[in-house]
Design a protein around this motif. Structure first.
Motif, PDB file in Angstrom:
ATOM      1  N   CYS A 143       2.753  -6.566  -5.641  1.00 29.70           N
ATOM      2  CA  CYS A 143       2.426  -5.166  -5.957  1.00 29.70           C
ATOM      3  C   CYS A 143       3.741  -3.977  -5.625  1.00 29.70           C
ATOM      4  O   CYS A 143       4.547  -4.382  -5.072  1.00 29.70           O
ATOM      5  CB  CYS A 143       1.202  -4.331  -4.996  1.00 29.70           C
ATOM      6  SG  CYS A 143       0.882  -2.827  -4.441  1.00 29.70           S
ATOM      7  N   ILE A 144       3.619  -2.934  -6.483  1.00 30.57           N
ATOM      8  CA  ILE A 144       4.702  -2.209  -6.691  1.00 30.57           C
ATOM      9  C   ILE A 144       4.225  -0.839  -5.852  1.00 30.57           C
ATOM     10  O   ILE A 144       3.822   0.030  -6.682  1.00 30.57           O
ATOM     11  CB  ILE A 144       5.692  -2.009  -7.519  1.00 30.57           C
ATOM     12  CG1 ILE A 144       6.252  -3.631  -7.965  1.00 30.57           C
ATOM     13  CG2 ILE A 144       6.379  -0.663  -7.265  1.00 30.57           C
ATOM     14  CD1 ILE A 144       7.295  -3.260  -9.150  1.00 30.57           C
ATOM     15  N   ALA A 145       4.885  -0.023  -4.979  1.00 24.72           N
ATOM     16  CA  ALA A 145       4.047   1.401  -4.141  1.00 24.72           C
ATOM     17  C   ALA A 145       4.574   1.818  -4.036  1.00 24.72           C
ATOM     18  O   ALA A 145       5.604   2.154  -3.258  1.00 24.72           O
ATOM     19  CB  ALA A 145       3.156   1.073  -2.587  1.00 24.72           C
ATOM     20  N   PRO A 146       4.789   3.419  -5.349  1.00 22.87           N
ATOM     21  CA  PRO A 146       6.382   3.582  -5.605  1.00 22.87           C
ATOM     22  C   PRO A 146       5.400   5.115  -5.078  1.00 22.87           C
ATOM     23  O   PRO A 146       4.719   4.919  -3.956  1.00 22.87           O
ATOM     24  CB  PRO A 146       6.263   4.648  -5.997  1.00 22.87           C
ATOM     25  CG  PRO A 146       5.308   3.949  -7.286  1.00 22.87           C
ATOM     26  CD  PRO A 146       4.070   3.046  -6.567  1.00 22.87           C
ATOM     27  N   SER A 195       1.341   8.213   0.307  1.00 21.83           N
ATOM     28  CA  SER A 195       2.239   7.557   1.514  1.00 21.83           C
ATOM     29  C   SER A 195       1.058   6.656   1.972  1.00 21.83           C
ATOM     30  O   SER A 195       0.302   6.231   0.705  1.00 21.83           O
ATOM     31  CB  SER A 195       1.787   8.752   2.289  1.00 21.83           C
ATOM     32  OG  SER A 195       2.840   8.317   3.897  1.00 21.83           O
ATOM     33  N   TYR A 196       1.358   5.483   2.561  1.00 23.27           N
ATOM     34  CA  TYR A 196       0.537   4.644   2.803  1.00 23.27           C
ATOM     35  C   TYR A 196       0.066   4.183   4.089  1.00 23.27           C
ATOM     36  O   TYR A 196       1.657   4.358   4.979  1.00 23.27           O
ATOM     37  CB  TYR A 196       1.136   3.121   1.958  1.00 23.27           C
ATOM     38  CG  TYR A 196       2.012   3.544   0.433  1.00 23.27           C
ATOM     39  CD1 TYR A 196       0.192   2.484  -0.387  1.00 23.27           C
ATOM     40  CD2 TYR A 196       3.212   3.825   0.166  1.00 23.27           C
ATOM     41  CE1 TYR A 196       0.737   3.109  -1.571  1.00 23.27           C
ATOM     42  CE2 TYR A 196       2.818   4.386  -0.722  1.00 23.27           C
ATOM     43  CZ  TYR A 196       2.227   4.043  -2.545  1.00 23.27           C
ATOM     44  OH  TYR A 196       2.221   3.990  -3.149  1.00 23.27           O
ATOM     45  N   PHE A 204      -3.191   0.976   3.184  1.00 26.74           N
ATOM     46  CA  PHE A 204      -4.008   2.807   2.515  1.00 26.74           C
ATOM     47  C   PHE A 204      -3.114   2.813   1.910  1.00 26.74           C
ATOM     48  O   PHE A 204      -2.604   3.616   2.409  1.00 26.74           O
ATOM     49  CB  PHE A 204      -4.699   2.837   3.563  1.00 26.74           C
ATOM     50  CG  PHE A 204      -6.314   2.176   5.082  1.00 26.74           C
ATOM     51  CD1 PHE A 204      -7.248   2.215   4.439  1.00 26.74           C
ATOM     52  CD2 PHE A 204      -5.511   0.894   5.640  1.00 26.74           C
ATOM     53  CE1 PHE A 204      -8.391   0.883   4.616  1.00 26.74           C
ATOM     54  CE2 PHE A 204      -6.648   0.149   6.263  1.00 26.74           C
ATOM     55  CZ  PHE A 204      -7.421   0.481   5.807  1.00 26.74           C
ATOM     56  N   TRP A 205      -3.888   3.475   0.777  1.00 28.66           N
ATOM     57  CA  TRP A 205      -3.207   5.035   0.112  1.00 28.66           C
ATOM     58  C   TRP A 205      -4.008   6.543   0.995  1.00 28.66           C
ATOM     59  O   TRP A 205      -4.968   5.851   0.707  1.00 28.66           O
ATOM     60  CB  TRP A 205      -3.185   5.158  -1.565  1.00 28.66           C
ATOM     61  CG  TRP A 205      -2.751   6.189  -1.960  1.00 28.66           C
ATOM     62  CD1 TRP A 205      -1.665   5.812  -2.798  1.00 28.66           C
ATOM     63  CD2 TRP A 205      -3.400   7.084  -2.415  1.00 28.66           C
ATOM     64  NE1 TRP A 205      -1.200   7.148  -3.191  1.00 28.66           N
ATOM     65  CE2 TRP A 205      -2.253   7.917  -3.204  1.00 28.66           C
ATOM     66  CE3 TRP A 205      -5.222   8.040  -2.547  1.00 28.66           C
ATOM     67  CZ2 TRP A 205      -2.941   9.112  -4.000  1.00 28.66           C
ATOM     68  CZ3 TRP A 205      -5.528   8.531  -3.037  1.00 28.66           C
ATOM     69  CH2 TRP A 205      -4.591   9.473  -3.954  1.00 28.66           C
TER      70      TRP A 205
END
Length: 406
Positions: A225-228, A38-39, A12-13
């Protein structure tokens, strides 16, 4: 719970948007805001990937608690200790005192430096990880990779193998709040790519070699997936964002255009800049960005310098030196080791020079920057013969750019 997005079924974001802060790190304008991403991973064990800036903590914690529905956080992954990501660590510890903090050998000295951990109760429950270490959550496995100096010594990234998600922290980040969507395919990327370049060139730009090393290291991963920690989550065109970082970290220009930046007290240097721009247009150069260094924040100018191959700098003389609003720009570009650019030089003086001499010294200090044309320094208002010399700089620049097309 509203304004929470699924990155995947169990990820989750829980990020927040900051549209109030005026300047990032108190010097870079945030005209369009910024997100702190944040995740949260829900599994047999729960992991929170990074936190947010302290001023946005209340909204963040509401989201975290809304996803958890009474569960506790087992691990807090600290990819980077900069306060815009680590600001809410103490809040998480207060709410979840049994949480294990996960970082590398350089993370925890910074944690202790930022926060009096003996006093705050965050000195226990630490897991030190190194390159290639894994952490099993259940269905999800986290693997840690060190990316020192991208852009702090303790910087690391976290890879979740079952979904192919790379939690990249500052790498691949962007300015700009997330206004509705959070994914690249939900957003106007032309805006975010400009803001990503401004973010990279002004914050990470000095660290091209470490960034190249990180790209090579991460190239072996199956990244879906890139989650910055700032800006869009990339799930559609991973090669596009990787390509940007590859080019930017090599200081390779994206486009043929020219950035003209000048400092002018009474308008004469500005006249010279306008003449150069007009001649560039006559030579067929379409992308021309003309900036008054006293008016435009340098972060936008530097972003365009990263984008375009041509750069022409002009300065009036001020106390036998470069104009005070131009000098900081030169200093930052020198500190970053600007390269792969063509450079033109011009300026104005009255009784004593200094502006052109200072820009020439800047050029001489850099490898990989080629001066085109003859530097032009005019006394007072430019005359016909001066305009001819200025036009020659523009023509020489246009010739270089056209030759580079082949």
């Amino acid at each position: 719970m509203h304004n929470i997005e699924n990155v995947s079924d169990d990820i989750f974001w829980v990020g927040v948007n900051d549209r109030k802060t005026q300047r990032f790190e108190n010097y870079l304008p945030l005209d369009k805001g910024v997100s702190y991403n944040s995740y949260l991973i829900l599994d047999e064990k729960v992991a929170l990937i990074d936190t947010v800036e302290i001023g946005t903590s209340e909204n963040f914690l509401e989201k975290v608690e809304g996803v958890l529905q009474g569960r506790k956080i087992d691990y807090l992954i600290i990819n980077h200790m900069e306060p815009d990501h680590a600001g809410a660590i103490k809040d998480i510890i207060r709410l979840y005192p049994d949480v294990t903090l996960v970082g590398n050998v350089k993370t925890f000295p910074m944690l202790d430096a930022f926060y009096d951990c003996a006093k705050e109760g965050c000195e226990n429950n630490r897991l030190v990880v190194k390159e290639g270490d894994t952490l099993e959550l259940g269905k999800h496995t986290l693997t840690f990779a060190m990316v020192p100096m991208v852009h702090w010594p303790e910087s690391m990234v976290t890879y979740e193998s079952s979904t192919g998600t790379l939690f990249s922290n500052d790498a691949f980040g962007s300015f700009g709040s997330l206004d509705g969507g959070i994914f690249d395919d939900q957003l106007n990327l032309s805006f975010y790519e400009d803001e990503m370049r401004r973010y990279y060139s002004n914050i990470v730009g000095k660290y091209g070699a470490p960034t190249q090393a990180a790209i090579k290291k991460l190239g072996g991963l199956d990244i879906k997936c890139i989650a910055p920690c700032h800006g869009p989550v990339w799930r559609t065109d991973i090669s596009r964002v990787l390509g940007h970082y590859d080019a930017w970290s090599k200081m390779e220009p994206e486009a043929e255009g020219v950035v003209i930046v000048y400092g002018s007290m009474y308008g004469n240097t500005e006249k010279m800049a306008n003449a150069i721009a007009r001649q560039l247009s006559k030579e067929g150069i379409i992308d021309i960005k003309l900036y008054d260094a006293s008016k435009t924040d340098h972060s936008y100018i530097i972003s365009d310098i990263w984008k375009y191959q041509g750069l022409i700098i002009g300065s009036c003389s001020h106390n036998n030196a470069v104009y005070p609003k131009v000098q900081p720009l030169l200093s930052k570009l020198q500190n970053y080791g600007l390269k792969n650019r063509y450079l033109g030089i011009f300026g104005n003086m009255m009784w004593s020079g200094g502006g052109v001499k200072g820009i020439q010294a800047f050029a001489d200090s850099l490898r990989g920057v080629e001066v085109v044309g003859e530097p032009v320094e005019v006394k007072g208002s430019p005359r016909s013969e001066d305009y001819t010399k200025l036009e020659a700089i523009a023509t020489a620049m246009a010739d270089k750019l056209k030759a580079a097309r082949k």
